[in-house]
Design a protein around this motif. Structure first.
Motif, PDB file in Angstrom:
ATOM      1  N   PHE A   1      -4.030  -6.091   4.630  1.00 16.32           N
ATOM      2  CA  PHE A   1      -2.940  -5.884   3.652  1.00 16.32           C
ATOM      3  C   PHE A   1      -1.588  -6.089   4.315  1.00 16.32           C
TER       4      PHE A   1
ATOM      5  N   GLU B   1      -8.925  -1.063   4.096  1.00 16.67           N
ATOM      6  CA  GLU B   1      -8.116  -1.695   5.143  1.00 16.67           C
ATOM      7  C   GLU B   1      -8.952  -2.129   6.343  1.00 16.67           C
TER       8      GLU B   1
ATOM      9  N   VAL C   1       0.857  -1.183   0.000  1.00 17.70           N
ATOM     10  CA  VAL C   1       0.000   0.000   0.000  1.00 17.70           C
ATOM     11  C   VAL C   1       0.893   1.233   0.000  1.00 17.70           C
TER      12      VAL C   1
ATOM     13  N   LYS D   1      -2.608   5.756   1.399  1.00 18.95           N
ATOM     14  CA  LYS D   1      -3.708   5.344   2.260  1.00 18.95           C
ATOM     15  C   LYS D   1      -5.027   5.980   1.827  1.00 18.95           C
TER      16      LYS D   1
ATOM     17  N   LEU E   1      -7.377   2.889  -1.859  1.00 25.90           N
ATOM     18  CA  LEU E   1      -5.975   2.586  -1.606  1.00 25.90           C
ATOM     19  C   LEU E   1      -5.229   2.508  -2.922  1.00 25.90           C
TER      20      LEU E   1
END
Length: 288
Positions: free
Chosen positions: A288, A283, A178, A181, A191
């Motif tokens: 992740f 998330e 990632v 964010k 993401l």
């Protein structure tokens, strides 16, 4: 002048003077056959025969393939035939090359010499709600019915503003890191996941493809509607593997990631989750 006319008349008479060819028996000297003709008639017969022979020869040369055997002859038909044969030979060479490539790939696959393809599909994750292995047992059915009866008059049951994180099971759409964010204030509603080149994008959850398209800012993108009402959008893909109306299972390949617009040499995916017009933080539901 008079002498010249007389000479012409004498010459004309000599041309029409008849000659006789007689054929006799050698023993009895009796005449067997005879032929009488003048020089003029013989010349006319020879001329007619020559004209007929030339005419027949010309017709044969024009209307039959014999003309192709004449030295120096190159008609349009010959050039057309040569061109057609050349095209046929070229197409046959291409087919033979394709067959060779196919056989070589097949041999390499059978002998285990082919490297693992970049398209990632995990058969263990390709599950559907209709699979027999997910069928409820009697104990599960009884528990579900009792729970529904207990929660029937619970007014707080339908007041959730977003799906329950425990009831939603999703997989990461791609193997990667990632790089950006989820940030609603910065109008970044998903993401950004960085990954290797030509990495496969998979369905995070079972659903149906409801929309595909192209955006100059996000390249190709695909939208999947899930049964729980969540809509997943996969942006910045270089190749779409599914079309509108296709049903996809969890972990099934749906696209190939494209190069990042802002970072050279880096491939990234823009992954968004939406529920009733509200952006969700992926998330929260996906580790992740």
């Amino acid at each position: 002048m008079k002498q010249r006319k007389e000479k012409i008349q004498k010459f004309w008479k000599r041309l029409h003077l008849p000659y006789r060819l007689s054929i006799k028996d050698g023993h009895t000297l009796s005449e067997v056959a005879r032929l009488q003709a003048s020089k003029f008639s013989v010349a006319m017969v020879v001329l007619v025969f020559a004209v007929a022979l030339i005419t027949i020869t010309a017709i044969l040369i024009i209307s039959t393939p014999i003309r192709n055997y004449l030295p120096g002859y190159s008609g349009n038909e010959v050039r057309r035939m040569v061109l057609q044969k050349a095209l046929v030979i070229d197409s046959l060479e291409q087919k033979v090359h394709q067959q060779e490539v196919y056989l070589n790939n097949l041999y390499a696959a059978l002998t285990g010499r082919v490297s693992i393809d970049s398209v990632r599909t995990d058969s263990a994750l390709l599950v559907s709600a209709d699979d027999e292995i997910l069928a409820q047992s009697e104990a599960e059915k009884n528990f579900t019915e009792s729970y529904q009866q207990a929660e029937r008059y619970n007014l707080s049951a339908g007041m959730q503003t977003e799906p329950d994180t425990e009831s939603v099971v999703m997989l990461p759409p791609m193997k990667g890191v990632v790089s950006q964010k989820f940030n609603v204030s910065a109008k970044h509603f998903g993401l950004e996941i960085s990954a290797p080149e030509k990495e496969t994008v998979v369905a995070a959850m079972e659903g149906v493809v409801t929309f595909t398209g192209f955006d100059p800012e996000n390249s190709y993108f695909i939208q999947i509607q899930h049964s729980n009402g969540i809509v997943a959008i996969y942006k910045n893909t270089g190749l779409l593997l599914r079309k509108v109306g296709d049903k996809v299972r969890t972990g099934e390949a749906v696209a190939i990631v494209a190069p990042s617009k802002n970072k050279k040499g880096i491939y990234s995916l823009q992954f968004e989750l939406w529920d009733k017009g509200k952006a969700l933080n992926p998330e929260t539901y996906i580790p992740f």
